[in-house]
Design an enzyme around this catalytic site. Structure first.
Site, PDB file in Angstrom:
ATOM      1  N   CYS A   2       0.856  -1.175   0.000  1.00  0.00           N
ATOM      2  CA  CYS A   2       0.000   0.000   0.000  1.00  0.00           C
ATOM      3  C   CYS A   2       0.895   1.230   0.000  1.00  0.00           C
ATOM      4  CB  CYS A   2      -0.911   0.005   1.223  1.00  0.00           C
ATOM      5  SG  CYS A   2      -1.871  -1.511   1.431  1.00  0.00           S
ATOM      6  N   ARG A  27       1.392   1.191  -6.100  1.00  0.00           N
ATOM      7  CA  ARG A  27       1.579   0.271  -4.976  1.00  0.00           C
ATOM      8  C   ARG A  27       0.273  -0.377  -4.533  1.00  0.00           C
ATOM      9  NH1 ARG A  27       6.651   1.525  -2.316  1.00  0.00           N
ATOM     10  NH2 ARG A  27       5.934   0.334  -0.531  1.00  0.00           N
ATOM     11  N   TRP A  74      -3.898  -1.950  -1.420  1.00  0.00           N
ATOM     12  CA  TRP A  74      -3.970  -3.244  -2.095  1.00  0.00           C
ATOM     13  C   TRP A  74      -4.498  -4.231  -1.060  1.00  0.00           C
ATOM     14  CZ3 TRP A  74      -1.775  -8.141  -1.539  1.00  0.00           C
ATOM     15  CH2 TRP A  74      -1.899  -8.995  -2.634  1.00  0.00           C
ATOM     16  N   ASN A 103       0.461  -0.054   6.049  1.00  0.00           N
ATOM     17  CA  ASN A 103       0.946  -0.917   4.968  1.00  0.00           C
ATOM     18  C   ASN A 103       1.576  -2.135   5.622  1.00  0.00           C
ATOM     19  OD1 ASN A 103       2.095  -2.122   2.718  1.00  0.00           O
ATOM     20  ND2 ASN A 103       3.800  -0.684   2.583  1.00  0.00           N
ATOM     21  N   GLY A 104       1.091  -3.333   5.285  1.00  0.00           N
ATOM     22  CA  GLY A 104       1.661  -4.547   5.854  1.00  0.00           C
ATOM     23  C   GLY A 104       0.577  -5.513   6.287  1.00  0.00           C
ATOM     24  N   GLU A 482       8.902 -15.456 -18.862  1.00  0.00           N
ATOM     25  CA  GLU A 482       8.666 -14.027 -18.674  1.00  0.00           C
ATOM     26  C   GLU A 482       7.621 -13.514 -19.668  1.00  0.00           C
ATOM     27  OE1 GLU A 482       9.107  -9.955 -17.448  1.00  0.00           O
ATOM     28  OE2 GLU A 482       9.266 -11.922 -16.493  1.00  0.00           O
ATOM     29  N   LYS A 486       4.082 -11.716 -18.596  1.00  0.00           N
ATOM     30  CA  LYS A 486       3.665 -10.386 -19.040  1.00  0.00           C
ATOM     31  C   LYS A 486       2.265 -10.428 -19.648  1.00  0.00           C
ATOM     32  CE  LYS A 486       6.850  -7.903 -17.608  1.00  0.00           C
ATOM     33  NZ  LYS A 486       6.867  -8.835 -16.477  1.00  0.00           N
ATOM     34  N   GLU A 489      -0.282 -10.839 -16.851  1.00  0.00           N
ATOM     35  CA  GLU A 489      -0.386  -9.693 -15.948  1.00  0.00           C
ATOM     36  C   GLU A 489      -1.273  -8.586 -16.500  1.00  0.00           C
ATOM     37  OE1 GLU A 489       3.607  -9.095 -13.344  1.00  0.00           O
ATOM     38  OE2 GLU A 489       3.890  -8.955 -15.494  1.00  0.00           O
ATOM     39  N   HIS A 505       4.980 -34.277 -23.348  1.00  0.00           N
ATOM     40  CA  HIS A 505       4.756 -34.884 -22.033  1.00  0.00           C
ATOM     41  C   HIS A 505       3.528 -34.309 -21.347  1.00  0.00           C
ATOM     42  CE1 HIS A 505       8.498 -37.086 -22.319  1.00  0.00           C
ATOM     43  NE2 HIS A 505       9.133 -35.964 -22.627  1.00  0.00           N
ATOM     44  N   LYS A 604       2.746  -2.974  -7.388  1.00  0.00           N
ATOM     45  CA  LYS A 604       4.137  -2.944  -7.830  1.00  0.00           C
ATOM     46  C   LYS A 604       5.104  -3.491  -6.785  1.00  0.00           C
ATOM     47  CE  LYS A 604       7.359  -1.713 -10.763  1.00  0.00           C
ATOM     48  NZ  LYS A 604       7.475  -2.388 -12.055  1.00  0.00           N
TER      49      LYS A 604
END
Length: 609
Positions: A2, A27, A74, A103-104, A482, A486, A489, A505, A604
């Site tokens: 946050c 954030r 968040w 925040n936490g 990656e 992306k 996301e 497989h 983020k």
């Protein structure tokens, strides 16, 4: 995960708090809110929309004040709802005396909630954070700083908090444990924030709080006590240049801006690299790298995929064994420590909670050789590691990492070269060739970015899909991982990545004309093997989208589309293919109309476990 902003001044601070939240919105953006002291009472505005909507609501309600705190959230505990938005008030069912932004995660919130309910406190939210407000109110006896000091002794977990009190209108108290918090210094005004960027244009002087610190900011002074309650001084740092980082310029989104900033970011990261030398990683690196018998890489998300790429580089160039661990998993299993292990922690922000915890665990296990690869010089990760390499990606606003990732790759390649040199595997001629390739890299990256129009055409076809497969072999398997990340996301298309040899497989069962298959096909020793895997896809009616080198001899066909990069770049080619993957994900998301810079459910800086 946050963003917090707080201020005490002799002017209306609402514009400062709102602008700070806009800069911290990356954030967390499930909700936001602001609380101000005015005319003997605490006033609050909260919004389930974005910060711009909160600003409008605050103007409508004519909020203003000289002391206040703000927050962008968040969600962890409690759904994104107005009642769960910060700041939280105590009491919750009457005129508020205490307001808290947090925040936490408070791990013992259930125990504290029951205790406070038994003492008559009413809870208006489902959050763990509300217990902090009520706990401080319960302990308050006329001195907010003392109440916060006592309260944090009862909290288990991670937190950065900002607190104001109706009865002490020119005071903001902050505390941190496991989550970042910085003090901004002004003239007859002081500030708190989760990140110095929140205060760009307001001040250039900052004090970074250490673990366990409690800070009291007032108009003309501030003071800090450490975890044991002893007064301490922390160094004042002067920072500038944040303003340009948050200007969007001619781009539609920050992610697009940051994709196109990558050649410059890589050039800046390499600016001081005049040769391959251990001192690139700090004083004492020569001896540390000489002692290194193995490497352990700890990271999360894209940084983890950078670590997987580095495993190929380090083992090939330096012949040093490498383990790559997901930081959130590492400290919860029985691993086997070795004292000659170089522990490399990778984090763009340097505040990633899981990576910091994994690093500390490794150190506790008897592995003192610690190296940070990070983009933020003032971060906890850099402060905790005796060795570090600072990438120069600049501020990265988009939640999906782009230039942060590619500059990490550059740093890790330099580490591989230094380890190789220390073992006599990089002579002077080879060093010159490697330096030449690195210096040419920004130009090669620019050539990949010039392929954007072709990639846009692919993205328009991807936009209607709901699933995709990404394939790579060897060094380029992490690139496929990656690329899939992306796409997930920012476009919300379900995407998975596999080593191409694993298709038969299991994953081949998913292949159909409705599932595009993206392949990374450089002209390396595994190309012919990869072509066989691509034939397996084609035989099942799959539609192939192949990024390849100009000389890879992969020709377009009814079920094959190919985009050719301008040159083969050997060991550094993962960096070039990464740019192509980023552009594909970005333009697919544009075509689907998603919120690219602030994708749903993500934030983020992951500062909670």
């Amino acid at each position: 995960m946050c963003g917090i902003v707080g201020a005490v001044a002799q002017r209306n601070i609402l514009p400062i708090l709102i602008e700070g939240l806009k800069r911290l919105e990356y954030r967390g953006y499930d909700s936001c809110g602001v609380a101000l002291y005015r005319d003997g009472q605490l006033q609050r505005a909260r919004s389930m929309a974005r910060v711009a909507d909160l600003a409008q609501a605050a103007r409508t309600e004519a909020l203003e004040g000289y002391t206040g705190i703000a927050h962008t959230r968040w969600a962890t505990h409690g759904r994104p709802e107005t009642c769960n938005a910060h700041p939280h008030f105590s009491p919750a069912d009457g005129p508020a005396r205490i307001a808290v932004s947090h925040n936490g995660i408070i791990e013992n919130h259930d125990v504290l909630r029951k205790e406070l309910q038994a003492r008559g406190y009413h809870f208006a939210s489902q959050t763990d954070s509300e217990v902090i407000a009520h706990l401080i109110d319960d302990l308050y006896q006329g001195d907010l700083f003392e109440a916060v000091q006592q309260a944090v002794q009862r909290l288990n977990g991670s937190y950065a908090i900002a607190v104001i009190c109706r009865d002490e209108p020119h005071r903001v108290v902050g505390a941190r444990q496991g989550s970042p918090l910085v003090v901004g210094l002004g003239d007859n005004e002081h500030f708190l924030a989760s990140d110095a960027m929140a205060l760009a244009g307001v001040t250039t002087r900052f004090v970074y709080l250490e673990e366990g610190d409690v800070v009291d900011i007032q108009l003309q002074r501030y003071w800090i006590c450490d975890i044991d309650g002893r007064p301490v001084e922390r160094p004042v740092r002067t920072l500038s240049g944040h303003d340009s980082a948050v200007e969007l310029g001619p781009y539609r989104h920050y992610m697009q801006k940051e994709i196109f900033e990558q050649p410059r970011a890589v050039a800046d990261t390499l600016a001081d690299v005049l040769g391959i030398m251990p001192e690139l990683f700090g004083d004492g690196a020569y001896q540390a790298l000489r002692q290194t018998g193995r490497v352990l890489i700890l990271a999360c998300g894209s940084s983890y995929y950078a670590g997987l790429t580095a495993k190929y580089w380090i083992e090939s160039l330096a012949r040093v064994p490498v383990e790559v661990e997901i930081a959130s998993e590492y400290r919860y299993r029985d691993s086997i420590p070795h004292p000659d292990t170089l522990v490399v922690a990778i984090s763009q922000s340097g505040e990633t909670a899981d990576t910091l915890a994994a690093l500390r665990f490794a150190r506790e296990q008897g592995m003192p050789l610690n190296l940070a690869i990070c983009n933020v010089a003032t971060s906890a990760l850099v402060r905790e590691c005796p060795l570090h390499f600072l990438t120069r990606a600049g501020m990265e606003i988009g939640v999906a990492s782009t230039k942060g990732f590619t500059t990490q790759l550059v740093a890790l390649y330099l580490l591989a070269l230094c380890l190789a040199q220390g073992r006599g595997r990089l002579d002077d001629q080879a060093e010159l060739q490697q330096l030449k390739a690195l210096r040419h890299l920004p130009k090669a990256m620019g050539a990949v970015l010039a392929l954007e129009p072709q990639i846009i055409a692919w993205a328009e076809r991807f936009a209607g899909k709901e699933h995709a497969l990404f394939l790579g072999r060897g060094l380029h398997y992490p690139v496929a991982l990656e690329g899939a990340l992306k796409l997930k996301e920012i476009s919300y298309i379900h995407a998975e990545a596999y080593p191409a040899g694993e298709l038969k497989h299991g994953p081949l069962a998913l292949v159909s004309e409705d599932m595009p298959v993206v392949a990374v096909a450089p002209n390396d020793k595994l190309l012919e093997k990869l072509k066989s895997n691509l034939h397996e896809v084609g035989a099942r009616g799959g539609q192939l989208y192949v990024f390849c080198d100009r000389d890879s001899a992969i020709e377009p066909a009814d079920n094959i589309s190919a985009i050719r990069l301008t040159e083969h770049y050997g060991a550094l080619s993962p960096i070039l293919y990464t740019l192509a993957m980023q552009l594909l994900a970005y333009h697919t998301a544009v075509a689907r109309g998603t919120d690219i810079d602030k994708p749903r459910n993500l934030a983020k800086s992951v500062t909670v476990e």
